[in-house]
Design an enzyme around this catalytic site. Structure first.
Site, PDB file in Angstrom:
ATOM      1  N   PHE A 176       0.855  -1.185   0.000  1.00 56.15           N
ATOM      2  CA  PHE A 176       0.000   0.000   0.000  1.00 56.15           C
ATOM      3  C   PHE A 176       0.888   1.231   0.000  1.00 56.15           C
ATOM      4  O   PHE A 176       1.716   1.403   0.885  1.00 56.15           O
ATOM      5  CB  PHE A 176      -0.929   0.041   1.214  1.00 56.15           C
ATOM      6  CG  PHE A 176      -1.846   1.240   1.203  1.00 56.15           C
ATOM      7  CD1 PHE A 176      -3.064   1.186   0.544  1.00 56.15           C
ATOM      8  CD2 PHE A 176      -1.479   2.422   1.825  1.00 56.15           C
ATOM      9  CE1 PHE A 176      -3.900   2.294   0.509  1.00 56.15           C
ATOM     10  CE2 PHE A 176      -2.309   3.540   1.793  1.00 56.15           C
ATOM     11  CZ  PHE A 176      -3.517   3.477   1.134  1.00 56.15           C
ATOM     12  N   ASP A 262      10.094   1.917   0.320  1.00 57.04           N
ATOM     13  CA  ASP A 262       9.007   2.805   0.700  1.00 57.04           C
ATOM     14  C   ASP A 262       9.002   2.915   2.223  1.00 57.04           C
ATOM     15  O   ASP A 262       8.449   2.080   2.925  1.00 57.04           O
ATOM     16  CB  ASP A 262       7.677   2.244   0.192  1.00 57.04           C
ATOM     17  CG  ASP A 262       6.480   3.074   0.628  1.00 57.04           C
ATOM     18  OD1 ASP A 262       6.678   4.102   1.304  1.00 57.04           O
ATOM     19  OD2 ASP A 262       5.336   2.690   0.308  1.00 57.04           O
ATOM     20  N   LYS A 291       4.935  11.454   5.632  1.00 56.05           N
ATOM     21  CA  LYS A 291       4.277  11.410   6.937  1.00 56.05           C
ATOM     22  C   LYS A 291       5.044  12.186   8.002  1.00 56.05           C
ATOM     23  O   LYS A 291       4.944  13.400   8.085  1.00 56.05           O
ATOM     24  CB  LYS A 291       4.006   9.969   7.352  1.00 56.05           C
ATOM     25  CG  LYS A 291       2.984   9.270   6.440  1.00 56.05           C
ATOM     26  CD  LYS A 291       2.509   7.964   7.019  1.00 56.05           C
ATOM     27  CE  LYS A 291       1.561   7.217   6.092  1.00 56.05           C
ATOM     28  NZ  LYS A 291       0.287   7.889   5.853  1.00 56.05           N
TER      29      LYS A 291
END
Length: 438
Positions: A176, A262, A291
């Protein structure tokens, strides 16, 4: 289908009392005085005017500080989601907020049509901290994922000699990295991709944590990159076996394929290291950050790579109006400094080990599995209980968490949490789980 929010009745009475009155000058909540819309009215307004693309836990938050958030009735909760690891430094960290305040009245945006006095300072800081030649600044995690894919393809054509429009990138099942068309083109979750085709060509998918499958995939001469989360967050905190990341690097090096890590959710101290890949002392060719790069204050993301890869992209071939803006640069430097100065990766490692050991003491007929690294953890609930119902009861007991994939609850508090706070949270979790047996 998402449930109509009007049906999400809060299970505790104070939810309908009203919202915290705010100071007109500062905008901050004032004492316990409540006025205006109730939580239920807040739910209804979102349902009426907003797209129904989320299904939130029914709690209306209005304030955050450190490891805590408060709802509109001034009820305090432990935050065990941390905005999907965007607030590793804790809510509204004073150093990060001060950096934002200092910059916001001076210069916020120039676009990349002009130089700014802060971008180069930020670029030097982040590249030296992580040990890469160059950084390409973006805004959101998914933008950085897209950037990494473009870099890998461009490198594949210019450096590896892949024929035009033949480049392939390999992903893994359960990945994801966002909800753009490119991101869902690599997804194996029907909720993400169903009804949004046609999909991006040149993406191949293999099992996660399977070096044999990767070995076969990267022998294709048209493969330019392999993109992987060191730990799969949204899939339920899936931790690969020890040696997987080392094997990934070896296979990619041997076959002239770029290893793309990632680290949007796993990086920046979350798993007990500055980057999750540091657990196996590997150095990816491309690192994706987001983030917590802003401490949850501002959308900031980045892609790190060395010159051989990064300089494949020339002026006009990629960019972002907001990427690398002065406000983002100042905030990101402060956010990174907090992680280093407060040794948050070390705290994450120590308290994560403690948290998992204590969670394993909860009866196995309630929690059948505990997994994670650092303060990125998950519990797997036994089938007879609903993870959603568990999260609602955790909320009632003063802790906010969110289910993922049915029977899994992710537990990821801010990295600033202390051992006494972890102990109090363990009491809440234990009390909540054992209440289902009563």
């Amino acid at each position: 289908m998402f449930r109509t929010l009007s049906k999400l009745k809060p299970s505790y009475g104070s939810m309908t009392q009203g919202v915290v009155k705010r100071n007109k000058a500062s905008g901050q909540p004032m004492s316990n005085v409540v006025t205006g819309d109730t939580a239920e009215q807040i739910f209804q307004r979102e349902a009426k005017y907003g797209a129904h693309n989320y299904h939130p836990i029914p709690v209306a938050l209005c304030k955050g500080k450190g490891v805590y958030v408060w709802d509109v009735n001034n009820r305090k909760y432990y935050d065990f989601l941390s905005a999907y690891s965007a607030v590793n430094q804790g809510h509204c960290h004073p150093k990060i907020i001060e950096a934002l305040k200092d910059q916001v009245g001076i210069l916020t945006l120039t676009s990349r049509a002009f130089y700014s006095d802060i971008l180069g300072e930020y670029e030097e800081y982040i590249t030296k901290l992580f040990g890469y030649d160059k950084v390409l600044p973006m805004n959101t995690g998914v933008e950085s994922g897209e950037t990494a894919c473009k870099l890998a393809r461009k490198w594949g054509y210019l450096k590896k000699g892949i024929p035009k429009n033949e480049a392939k990138i390999v992903f893994v099942e359960g990945n994801f990295w966002g909800r753009t068309l490119s991101a869902i083109s690599s997804s194996t979750d029907p909720t993400s991709y169903e009804g949004f085709g046609p999909f991006m060509p040149g993406f191949e998918i293999i099992p996660y944590n399977d070096l044999n499958a990767l070995n076969v995939a990267v022998q294709d001469p048209n493969v330019c990159g392999f993109m992987v989360e060191p730990i799969q967050g949204e899939a339920g905190v899936m931790v690969p076996h020890q040696g997987y990341l080392r094997g990934v690097q070896d296979l990619c090096n041997r076959n002239n394929v770029l290893f793309i890590a990632d680290e949007v959710q796993t990086g920046l101290g979350r798993t007990g290291r500055r980057l999750c890949v540091d657990h196996e002392n590997v150095r990816p060719d491309i690192v994706i950050l987001g983030k917590a790069l802003s401490g949850g204050v501002f959308p900031v993301s980045a892609v790190l790579a060395d010159d051989e890869i990064m300089l494949c992209i020339k002026p006009g071939e990629h960019g972002s109006t907001y990427g690398g803006n002065p406000l983002a640069c100042r905030v990101a430097m402060a956010a990174l400094e907090v992680l280093e100065e407060e040794h948050l990766a070390e705290n994450s490692e120590k308290l994560g080990n403690f948290l998992r050991e204590e969670l394993k003491k909860i009866p196995s007929n309630l929690i059948k599995l505990v997994r994670g690294k650092g303060l990125l953890n998950a519990i797997v609930i036994t089938k007879e209980y609903s993870a959603w119902d568990v999260c609602l009861r955790l909320r009632d007991n003063g802790l906010l968490a969110k289910p993922t994939h049915g029977d899994i609850i992710r537990l990821a508090p801010p990295l600033t949490i202390t051992k006494p706070q972890i102990e109090e949270c363990l009491e809440i979790i234990t009390k909540t789980m054992t209440s289902f047996q009563q």
